[in-house]
Design an enzyme around this catalytic site. Structure first.
Site, short mmCIF file in Angstrom:
data_model
loop_
_atom_site.label_atom_id
_atom_site.label_comp_id
_atom_site.label_asym_id
_atom_site.label_seq_id
_atom_site.Cartn_x
_atom_site.Cartn_y
_atom_site.Cartn_z
N LYS A 104 63.38 -7.13 49.76
CA LYS A 104 62.20 -7.07 48.94
C LYS A 104 62.34 -5.55 48.46
CE LYS A 104 58.72 -5.72 49.05
NZ LYS A 104 57.84 -4.18 48.65
N THR A 130 66.34 1.22 51.85
CA THR A 130 65.26 1.00 50.60
C THR A 130 64.23 0.00 50.84
OG1 THR A 130 64.91 0.62 48.44
CG2 THR A 130 66.83 -0.82 49.62
N ASN A 145 51.58 -1.34 37.79
CA ASN A 145 51.14 -0.42 38.60
C ASN A 145 49.80 0.08 38.41
OD1 ASN A 145 53.42 0.46 40.79
ND2 ASN A 145 54.43 0.07 38.74
#
Length: 409
Positions: free
Chosen positions: A188, A199, A404
């Site tokens: 993910k 990561t 975001n």
């Protein structure tokens, strides 16, 4: 933030048909950690005799989960193992409460599975700085264990997603000593991607038999040229974790760090890392940055990352603008050795600049036509030595800001 419904234009057509790994079982359930109406807690069980290796974020503010996994991953134990992952809350920057949540989850999983707590590995991903409602997770352990199945890896891939627009999986089968060895993994990641270890969250499994220290070496080496060679937005997560489990069920023993097993694992890791970039928040372009002719491989990587992380380069790519001056800027600012009059720049096969100036053969029309492609390659040769590196990134669009800006709402 609710579930993102617009799938990345760079997404594959669907979840791949992955090989079933003997000795690994998966389950995912809805626990309401943050999201409603979607699976958000995943349990993965490995059979006795499995070896486990891991790489983790180097962030100074890494989560309690990461610290706990780091303390356990180097321990040898013939017992099985379990990975339990929640999405929606990263359990990072939560102080002693975060440590307590990890302990409570490990205790609950150990009680139901019969595994020692030293073989329980937890991961949390999502919002930073909010206490993890771990009771919602522990309340689901019985249901998770009851639902374990070797066929449910796709459910697990969905259960670990946050702002991802699609589940990510990759796998392969390689013949070693005349026998098939299977590898399958899930990942993910979509934003806060500039790994400094591995990561995001990644879980890879194989039925090969690999001693733990060798498994760790292979994983660490391959991480440098896969997950540590991608970037979406230059931000390193507090929660990055990559765990690799080898069950040994195939009976094929791996003794070589550079043989066909490592090559096959490299292919799977590279594919998973590219899938993360292709799901970069708001991404519309997949970009390979290839640097050659540097004074060293380290310098080549520094230049490549400077290009891949530059907001000006990434926004030019988003706008399909062949603004090669921004490549020159990124090279100049990187801090690695460069000589203006020796470097050359290509967009794909289009020679853009050489010897300190735009190439005589270059036309703006050719550059603009190339930039319309969905998959791009930016090539830079420094003309200084034999150093080389490749990294992968995506463009930077308004979509990144939209996702975001309201991430916690």
């Amino acid at each position: 933030m609710g579930q993102i419904t617009d799938v990345s234009p760079l997404a594959p057509e669907g979840f791949p048909d992955l090989p079933v790994i003997d000795g690994v079982r998966f389950a995912a359930v809805e626990a309401g950690v943050k999201y409603q109406g979607r699976k958000d807690v995943t349990l993965i069980e490995l059979s006795p005799g499995s070896s486990v290796a891991g790489v983790f974020t180097k962030s100074a503010t890494r989560s309690a989960n990461v610290l706990d996994c780091q303390a356990k991953v180097g321990l040898d134990n013939d017992a099985g193992a379990a990975f339990i992952i929640n999405s929606g809350n990263s359990n990072a920057f939560t102080g002693r409460a975060g440590e307590g949540s990890v302990a409570a989850i490990c205790e609950a999983v150990a009680k139901v599975t019969g595994l020692p707590e030293t073989r329980i590995f937890t991961s949390s991903t999502g919002v930073i700085g909010e206490r993890l409602p771990h009771d919602r997770i522990t309340a689901k352990i019985d249901e998770l264990v009851a639902g374990l199945s070797p066929e449910s890896i796709e459910d697990a891939a969905h259960g670990i997603m946050t702002t991802d627009t699609y589940a990510k999986g990759a796998g392969t089968t390689v013949m070693i000593e005349g026998k098939p060895v299977k590898i399958a993994g899930i990942a993910k990641g979509s934003g806060m991607i500039a790994p400094d270890m591995a990561t995001m969250l990644v879980y890879i499994f194989t039925d090969a038999q690999v001693e733990r220290s060798l498994l760790q070496k292979i994983l660490s080496d391959l991480t440098d040229v896969t997950f540590n060679a991608i970037t979406v937005d230059s931000d390193t997560s507090t929660s990055d974790t990559l765990l690799l489990g080898a069950t040994g069920a195939s009976g094929v023993q791996i003794t070589d760090a550079d043989g066909p097993f490592a090559t096959a694992l490299h292919d799977v890791m590279r594919e998973l890392s590219h899938l993360v970039v292709r799901d970069g928040e708001g991404a519309t372009k997949f970009v390979e940055v290839a640097v050659t002719g540097a004074a060293s491989d380290a310098d080549a990587r520094t230049h490549a990352m400077a290009i891949a992380n530059s907001p000006l380069v990434k926004t030019a790519i988003a706008g399909e603008d062949p603004n090669w001056g921004r490549i020159v800027m990124a090279i100049g600012k990187s801090g690695a050795a460069a000589d203006r009059d020796l470097l050359s720049i290509h967009f794909g096969d289009v020679l853009v600049a050489e010897k300190g100036w735009v190439a005589e053969s270059y036309s703006e029309e050719a550059g603009a036509a190339y930039m319309k492609a969905q998959n791009l390659v930016i090539r830079v040769d420094l003309g200084l030595g034999d150093g080389a590196a490749k990294v992968w990134t995506c463009d930077l669009t308004h979509g990144y800001i939209t996702i975001n800006a309201d991430y916690r709402s």
